[in-house]
Design a protein around this motif. Structure first.
Motif, short mmCIF file in Angstrom:
data_model
loop_
_atom_site.label_atom_id
_atom_site.label_comp_id
_atom_site.label_asym_id
_atom_site.label_seq_id
_atom_site.Cartn_x
_atom_site.Cartn_y
_atom_site.Cartn_z
N PHE A 1 0.81 -1.21 0.00
CA PHE A 1 0.00 0.00 0.00
C PHE A 1 0.85 1.27 0.00
O PHE A 1 0.33 2.36 0.15
CB PHE A 1 -0.95 0.01 1.20
CG PHE A 1 -1.85 -1.20 1.23
CD1 PHE A 1 -2.79 -1.40 0.24
CD2 PHE A 1 -1.71 -2.15 2.22
CE1 PHE A 1 -3.62 -2.52 0.24
CE2 PHE A 1 -2.54 -3.27 2.23
CZ PHE A 1 -3.49 -3.46 1.24
N GLY A 2 2.15 1.11 -0.17
CA GLY A 2 3.06 2.24 -0.17
C GLY A 2 2.80 3.22 -1.29
O GLY A 2 3.18 4.39 -1.20
N HIS A 3 2.15 2.78 -2.34
CA HIS A 3 1.88 3.68 -3.45
C HIS A 3 0.95 4.83 -3.04
O HIS A 3 1.01 5.89 -3.63
CB HIS A 3 1.33 2.93 -4.66
CG HIS A 3 -0.04 2.37 -4.48
ND1 HIS A 3 -0.28 1.22 -3.76
CD2 HIS A 3 -1.23 2.82 -4.92
CE1 HIS A 3 -1.59 0.98 -3.77
NE2 HIS A 3 -2.18 1.93 -4.46
N TYR A 4 0.13 4.63 -2.02
CA TYR A 4 -0.74 5.73 -1.58
C TYR A 4 0.10 6.87 -1.00
O TYR A 4 -0.15 8.04 -1.28
CB TYR A 4 -1.77 5.25 -0.55
CG TYR A 4 -2.84 4.40 -1.16
CD1 TYR A 4 -3.72 4.92 -2.11
CD2 TYR A 4 -2.99 3.06 -0.79
CE1 TYR A 4 -4.71 4.13 -2.68
CE2 TYR A 4 -3.99 2.28 -1.34
CZ TYR A 4 -4.84 2.82 -2.29
OH TYR A 4 -5.82 2.05 -2.84
N ARG B 1 -10.15 8.56 -0.85
CA ARG B 1 -11.33 7.68 -0.86
C ARG B 1 -10.91 6.22 -1.07
O ARG B 1 -11.34 5.33 -0.34
CB ARG B 1 -12.28 8.12 -1.97
CG ARG B 1 -13.73 7.99 -1.65
CD ARG B 1 -14.63 8.55 -2.73
NE ARG B 1 -14.69 10.01 -2.68
CZ ARG B 1 -14.33 10.83 -3.67
NH1 ARG B 1 -13.90 10.36 -4.81
NH2 ARG B 1 -14.41 12.13 -3.54
N GLN B 2 -10.05 5.99 -2.07
CA GLN B 2 -9.61 4.62 -2.38
C GLN B 2 -8.86 4.00 -1.21
O GLN B 2 -9.10 2.84 -0.86
CB GLN B 2 -8.68 4.62 -3.60
CG GLN B 2 -9.38 4.74 -4.90
CD GLN B 2 -8.37 4.73 -6.06
OE1 GLN B 2 -7.16 4.80 -5.86
NE2 GLN B 2 -8.89 4.66 -7.27
N SER B 3 -7.95 4.76 -0.64
CA SER B 3 -7.16 4.19 0.45
C SER B 3 -8.03 3.94 1.68
O SER B 3 -7.85 2.94 2.39
CB SER B 3 -5.96 5.08 0.79
OG SER B 3 -6.36 6.31 1.34
N ALA B 4 -8.99 4.82 1.93
CA ALA B 4 -9.88 4.64 3.08
C ALA B 4 -10.72 3.38 2.94
O ALA B 4 -11.02 2.72 3.94
CB ALA B 4 -10.78 5.86 3.24
N GLN B 5 -11.06 3.02 1.72
CA GLN B 5 -11.87 1.82 1.49
C GLN B 5 -11.15 0.54 1.90
O GLN B 5 -11.80 -0.46 2.18
CB GLN B 5 -12.29 1.73 0.02
CG GLN B 5 -13.33 2.76 -0.36
CD GLN B 5 -13.64 2.76 -1.85
OE1 GLN B 5 -12.89 2.22 -2.67
NE2 GLN B 5 -14.75 3.38 -2.20
N ILE B 6 -9.84 0.60 1.94
CA ILE B 6 -9.09 -0.59 2.37
C ILE B 6 -8.43 -0.37 3.74
O ILE B 6 -7.56 -1.13 4.14
CB ILE B 6 -8.04 -1.01 1.31
CG1 ILE B 6 -7.04 0.09 1.06
CG2 ILE B 6 -8.71 -1.46 0.05
CD1 ILE B 6 -5.82 -0.34 0.29
N GLY B 7 -8.84 0.70 4.42
CA GLY B 7 -8.36 0.94 5.77
C GLY B 7 -7.02 1.63 5.88
O GLY B 7 -6.38 1.57 6.93
N VAL B 8 -6.58 2.29 4.82
CA VAL B 8 -5.30 3.00 4.84
C VAL B 8 -5.57 4.49 4.88
O VAL B 8 -6.30 5.02 4.04
CB VAL B 8 -4.44 2.65 3.60
CG1 VAL B 8 -3.17 3.48 3.57
CG2 VAL B 8 -4.12 1.17 3.58
N HIS B 9 -5.04 5.17 5.90
CA HIS B 9 -5.21 6.62 6.02
C HIS B 9 -4.14 7.29 5.15
O HIS B 9 -2.95 7.07 5.34
CB HIS B 9 -5.06 7.05 7.47
CG HIS B 9 -5.08 8.54 7.64
ND1 HIS B 9 -6.25 9.27 7.58
CD2 HIS B 9 -4.10 9.42 7.86
CE1 HIS B 9 -5.97 10.55 7.75
NE2 HIS B 9 -4.66 10.66 7.92
#
Length: 113
Positions: free
Chosen positions: A4-7, A79-87
């Protein structure tokens, strides 16, 4: 979490580009009234309105269109990151303009935008 580092990378890149457009437009990231005015403008465009700004030969309009397009990417990333639990969040420019967008969306009844 390495997948998830790309976020974080995307947030850094967007922050840098938002900051540069704001600098070119002469924005003060502490001027909430000006930021909310820009946010109101961004939220009020009809479909294709931002594209018209992006194609404008007038530098200020083009920069404004770029800022609006970048802010759309910013909100989409959050929005995308929040959907998978990443702030995900960026720096000062990201937070200042993001806050203005959320406040204006709420005021205009577009909170789900």
């Amino acid at each position: 979490m390495s997948g998830f580092g790309h976020y974080a990378r995307t947030a850094d890149e967007l922050e840098r580009e938002i900051y540069k457009r704001g600098l070119a437009l002469g924005l003060d990231w502490d001027d909430q009234a000006r930021l909310r005015e820009l946010a109101r403008q961004a939220l009020s465009y009809e479909p294709g309105g931002v594209m018209k700004l992006l194609r404008s030969p007038i530098r200020q309009e083009k920069l404004t269109g770029e800022l609006f397009a970048l802010s759309d990417l910013m909100l989409g990333t959050m929005r995308q990151s929040a959907q998978i639990g990443v702030h995900t969040s960026g720096g000062r420019a990201w937070k200042a303009f993001g806050r203005a967008l959320y406040q204006e969306a709420e005021r205009l009844g577009k909170a789900d935008t």
